[in-house]
Write a protein that holds these residues in place. Structure first.
Motif, PDB file in Angstrom:
ATOM      1  N   LYS A 143      -3.895   0.314  -3.007  1.00  6.31           N
ATOM      2  CA  LYS A 143      -3.835  -0.247  -2.176  1.00  6.31           C
ATOM      3  C   LYS A 143      -3.976  -2.368  -2.772  1.00  6.31           C
ATOM      4  O   LYS A 143      -4.797  -1.646  -3.581  1.00  6.31           O
ATOM      5  CB  LYS A 143      -4.473  -0.477  -1.012  1.00  6.31           C
ATOM      6  N   THR A 179      -7.794   2.628  -5.509  1.00  2.00           N
ATOM      7  CA  THR A 179      -7.144   3.613  -5.522  1.00  2.00           C
ATOM      8  C   THR A 179      -8.676   4.724  -6.019  1.00  2.00           C
ATOM      9  O   THR A 179      -9.591   4.139  -5.218  1.00  2.00           O
ATOM     10  CB  THR A 179      -6.879   3.746  -7.536  1.00  2.00           C
ATOM     11  N   ASP A 180      -7.852   5.919  -5.869  1.00  2.11           N
ATOM     12  CA  ASP A 180      -8.973   7.027  -5.044  1.00  2.11           C
ATOM     13  C   ASP A 180     -10.320   7.014  -6.675  1.00  2.11           C
ATOM     14  O   ASP A 180     -11.151   7.540  -6.801  1.00  2.11           O
ATOM     15  CB  ASP A 180      -8.489   8.454  -5.295  1.00  2.11           C
ATOM     16  N   GLU A 216       0.790  -0.917  -0.097  1.00  2.00           N
ATOM     17  CA  GLU A 216       0.013  -0.485   0.371  1.00  2.00           C
ATOM     18  C   GLU A 216       1.118   0.787  -0.128  1.00  2.00           C
ATOM     19  O   GLU A 216       1.814   0.956   0.854  1.00  2.00           O
ATOM     20  CB  GLU A 216      -1.018   0.158   1.585  1.00  2.00           C
ATOM     21  N   ASN A 217       0.268   2.585  -1.130  1.00  2.00           N
ATOM     22  CA  ASN A 217       1.494   3.335  -0.891  1.00  2.00           C
ATOM     23  C   ASN A 217       0.243   4.377  -0.805  1.00  2.00           C
ATOM     24  O   ASN A 217      -1.061   4.714  -1.696  1.00  2.00           O
ATOM     25  CB  ASN A 217       2.113   3.675  -1.851  1.00  2.00           C
ATOM     26  N   ASP A 218       0.578   5.781  -1.579  1.00  2.00           N
ATOM     27  CA  ASP A 218      -0.328   6.987  -1.173  1.00  2.00           C
ATOM     28  C   ASP A 218      -1.606   6.900  -2.664  1.00  2.00           C
ATOM     29  O   ASP A 218      -2.183   7.746  -2.683  1.00  2.00           O
ATOM     30  CB  ASP A 218       0.352   8.395  -1.113  1.00  2.00           C
ATOM     31  N   ASP A 219      -1.024   5.809  -4.357  1.00  2.00           N
ATOM     32  CA  ASP A 219      -1.473   5.338  -4.765  1.00  2.00           C
ATOM     33  C   ASP A 219      -2.520   4.287  -5.014  1.00  2.00           C
ATOM     34  O   ASP A 219      -3.425   4.303  -5.391  1.00  2.00           O
ATOM     35  CB  ASP A 219      -0.568   6.009  -6.135  1.00  2.00           C
TER      36      ASP A 219
END
Length: 254
Positions: free
Chosen positions: A107, A128-129, A102-105
């Motif tokens: 999971k 993602t978003d 998982e990172n900011d962009d």
């Protein structure tokens, strides 16, 4: 990677390491002649591949025009949680998805799926978003895929048409393997409906030869599967370079 990166130092090549994730070793003995130990996981397989293709980077680096491709890989083995009690004889027990990375962009989650003797075999989910996409991987019918794909925007699922195998002239043992380790296209509508997936994309088709099963036939089979299961989402036949929209928060039903 080893072949491509050996001479690709500098601005024209890779700048930062590429993260690689894949199934880890579970101690299954190798039956390959000369294998030094159990079947390797992704970390060991990558190391061995680097050794197999060591000539090219060695020669490039000797002439100071290349780099060691191993420095451009950040490799991780993915193993199922111990609490699941999965094994080579219990390859895909019912379980909850677990986080791979998982990172900011994004999971990335995984769940075990059954694929004959293969262990561990995974389906993966990317959240993602912008929305969520699930890839079934190679699997026979499995409730774990439905669990992983719950409310996903897009489910990319393999598809088997058993009747299409008859004309291929395959040995019966191979046909038996294909039938036992893949998912009948007739089940895809139910899988998508139970998961609540917005769109299902059928891919990794068996058979994949259009001469055996035409695209028109695949599309008819998908429509029939959706109708029988009262699935109201989109049912698409995957094709090379296909673009599938992922729209978080917008309904795909009806």
């Amino acid at each position: 990677m080893a072949l491509l990166a050996a001479g690709a130092s500098g601005a024209q090549g890779f700048r930062t390491p590429v993260s690689v994730y894949g199934p880890g070793p579970v101690g299954i003995p190798s039956t390959v002649a000369g294998a030094p130990g159990p079947v390797p996981g992704t970390v060991e397989m990558t190391r061995l591949a680097g050794q197999a293709y060591a000539a090219a980077p060695t020669f490039f680096m000797t002439e100071k025009i290349g780099i060691d491709p191993a420095t451009l890989l950040d490799v991780h083995d993915v193993l199922p949680p111990d609490a699941v009690a999965a094994s080579a004889t219990n390859t895909a027990p019912a379980m909850r998805p677990f986080t791979v990375m998982e990172n900011d962009d994004v999971k990335v989650s995984a769940i075990l799926v059954p694929h004959g003797a293969v262990f561990p075999a995974y389906a993966y989910r990317f959240d993602t978003d912008h929305g969520s996409v699930v890839f079934s991987g190679d699997t026979t019918l499995s409730p774990n895929v439905i669990t992983l794909a719950r409310d996903a925007d897009v489910l990319v699922h393999e598809a088997l048409y058993p009747e299409g195998l008859a004309s291929l002239g395959l040995p019966q043992s191979l046909i038996d393997h294909i039938l036992a380790t893949h998912t009948n296209v007739a089940e895809l509508g139910r899988i998508a409906a139970e998961a609540g997936a917005g769109t299902l994309v059928a891919t990794h088709l068996s058979p994949g030869n259009p001469a055996a099963v035409s695209d028109a036939t695949w599309r008819r089979l998908l429509r029939d599967s959706a109708r029988r299961s009262d699935y109201g989402g989109s049912m698409l036949l995957g094709t090379d370079l296909m673009h599938v929209p992922v729209r978080r928060g917008k309904t795909h039903w009806g």
